[in-house]
Design an enzyme around this catalytic site. Structure first.
Site, PDB file in Angstrom:
ATOM      1  N   GLU A  29      -5.244  -0.286  54.203  1.00  0.00           N
ATOM      2  CA  GLU A  29      -6.134  -1.217  53.502  1.00  0.00           C
ATOM      3  C   GLU A  29      -5.274  -2.354  52.994  1.00  0.00           C
ATOM      4  O   GLU A  29      -4.393  -2.176  52.155  1.00  0.00           O
ATOM      5  CB  GLU A  29      -6.878  -0.571  52.338  1.00  0.00           C
ATOM      6  CG  GLU A  29      -7.954  -1.529  51.840  1.00  0.00           C
ATOM      7  CD  GLU A  29      -8.550  -1.166  50.506  1.00  0.00           C
ATOM      8  OE1 GLU A  29      -8.003  -1.640  49.485  1.00  0.00           O
ATOM      9  OE2 GLU A  29      -9.529  -0.418  50.489  1.00  0.00           O
ATOM     10  N   CYS A  75      -7.784  -5.992  45.402  1.00  0.00           N
ATOM     11  CA  CYS A  75      -8.052  -6.601  46.705  1.00  0.00           C
ATOM     12  C   CYS A  75      -9.517  -6.960  46.882  1.00  0.00           C
ATOM     13  O   CYS A  75      -9.845  -7.848  47.673  1.00  0.00           O
ATOM     14  CB  CYS A  75      -7.583  -5.675  47.823  1.00  0.00           C
ATOM     15  SG  CYS A  75      -8.183  -3.988  47.693  1.00  0.00           S
TER      16      CYS A  75
END
Length: 487
Positions: free
Chosen positions: A254, A288
């Site tokens: 990720e 994020c």
């Protein structure tokens, strides 16, 4: 809150807490004050090799990899232990990471929930069988992939550890955890609650701390490690892919994000602006999936610009343990310097600086604090529209219609998350379907939980975490063929 000092973390290798092989240690700092709160091992390749060997030996014993009932019970007992230690862990998280205590408490609670979710799945990882010809059978079995190396970031160090560790354990893998140096002490304390659980075999869980990259590199390149799970930057993710290629590891990555929030003319600007401000400044903008671009229909642009400016300016910057703090410090001095420099460059290049962030003085001067910045800009090719700047920076843009909004939002190398703000249900679904993102929230942002898979399109990564599909990265599928004949 009483200051935490004198904390000591150690490596966990083959069921024993040990120092680095050469005895080296490094300090961990409170980013709100700059004070040293404790020390952790500054390990190297020899420590990594020992942990990998322990994990491999444990995996080759059937007592863990082939015993889903044991795995479930260990994880359920672990969840109970984490819950009992929840307040102490939350306070340690705030001390080492800096985030407001309310966010830390929520993160620990979410971690406990995720452990229990994967404990339930540990006993339901089914394969299937079918008869391809008379008396000829194909059985598909899902087996644990092997040793998993988990490289964990500092921004949400509890839940991002748990979301990788729990599907690995549920699947039957053994693990070596490599935490970020900024939050190594918290990681060790979380893993202590698991290590002390009755029934966990030695070597199933290993922890190796470091300040550099030797341990991570050993995990990525070792032929004895079968899976790498990493959350972090695109640059590091790219290096991991290249370094893992010779051993053909399974990868779960990720990576970055640049989340867009699309606000349509029927949205309630006064109600939406505070929600966007909170979504943009979660973990001081160091997440994020944080809201980074706010795209607003031209008919409501000026109204939203004023409302978002007021909402961001009204957020309280301060130490995470202060009762009214909403934005804590950035993780360390390096991050402050890097993010601060990019925000200064952004303000110099943007069409309009709506709200200029700054370092607060006075009692906060010794910490790595930074107040939010809001700029307005038209060109989606600008570096600060395209680049993930990991701090409290928001760009507001205008659009003319749905096609323009989707075009602008999809002009990015990333594809992690986005949100759509409208009271028109058909429009919400239509736009969500057109966005190239792994997660799209409707009239909300940053809602993440154990049951729902998350992950990105394009350069936002590979694979999925959370949810049932997170198990995919930690299992192999074996086809067993047998011609049994017929009676």
């Amino acid at each position: 809150m009483t200051a935490l000092t004198g904390l000591v973390a150690r490596n966990l290798i083959d069921g024993a807490w040990v120092d680095a092989a050469d005895g080296a240690a490094a300090p961990s700092f409170d980013p709100a004050t700059g004070a040293v709160i404790g020390h952790f091992p500054a390990s190297g390749a020899a420590d990594a090799d020992a942990a990998i060997a322990a994990a491999r030996r444990a995996f080759e014993q059937p007592g863990w990899a082939q015993n889903p009932r044991l795995r479930q019970m260990v994880m359920l007992r672990w969840a109970d232990a984490m819950e009992r230690a929840g307040e102490a862990l939350a306070r340690l998280l705030t001390a080492e990471n800096g985030k407001p205590l309310a966010q830390s408490r929520g993160e620990i609670a979410g971690s406990v929930s995720e452990i229990r979710y994967y404990a339930g799945l540990a006993r339901y990882i089914p394969g299937h069988a079918f008869e391809v010809e008379p008396g000829v059978f194909s059985t598909m079995m899902k087996e644990p992939a092997g040793v998993a190396g988990l490289i964990i970031p500092w921004n949400a160090p509890s839940v991002l550890l748990i979301r990788a560790l729990t599907p690995a354990l549920a699947a039957g893998c053994t693990v070596v955890v490599k935490p970020a140096p900024q939050t190594a002490i918290l990681t060790a304390e979380i893993l202590r609650t698991l290590h002390e659980v009755e029934g966990l075999p030695p070597g199933v869980l290993n922890l190796v701390c470091e300040t550099g990259h030797e341990v991570a590199r050993a995990l990525v390149t070792s032929p004895e490690v079968d899976v790498i799970s990493f959350t972090g930057s695109n640059a590091t993710g790219t290096r991991i892919m290249a370094d893992a290629a010779p051993t053909m590891k399974k990868l779960s990555l990720e990576l970055g994000g640049k989340s867009c929030c699309l606000v349509f003319p029927d949205a309630d600007v006064a109600a939406v602006a505070p929600k966007l401000a909170a979504a943009a400044t979660i973990i001081s903008g160091q997440q994020c999936t944080a809201a980074r671009r706010v795209l607003v229909h031209e008919s409501r642009f000026e109204e939203m610009k004023a409302a978002l400016k007021a909402a961001l300016a009204g957020l309280q910057v301060g130490p995470g343990d202060a009762p009214r703090s909403q934005i804590g410090p950035l993780i360390d001095a390096d991050a402050l310097a890097r993010v601060g420099r990019r925000i200064e460059e952004t303000m110099a290049a943007a069409d309009e600086v709506v709200l200029a962030g700054a370092r607060p003085g006075g009692a906060l001067e010794k910490g790595t604090f930074l107040s939010p910045t809001l700029v307005a800009h038209e060109d989606t090719a600008a570096f600060f529209v395209q680049e993930e700047i990991f701090g409290p920076l928001v760009v507001i843009e205008r659009f003319s219609d749905e096609k323009d909004a989707v075009r602008r939002a999809n002009h990015t190398q990333y594809g992690l998350s986005a949100s759509v703000w409208t009271n028109d249900g058909a429009r919400a679904l239509r736009v969500a379907r057109a966005l190239r993102n792994g997660t799209v929230w409707i009239n909300d942002h940053n809602r993440l939980f154990a049951e729902a898979e998350t992950g990105g399109y394009r350069r936002s990564g590979l694979g999925r975490l959370h949810g049932y599909d997170a198990l995919i990265d930690f299992v192999e599928i074996k086809h067993v063929f047998q011609d049994a004949g017929v009676v």
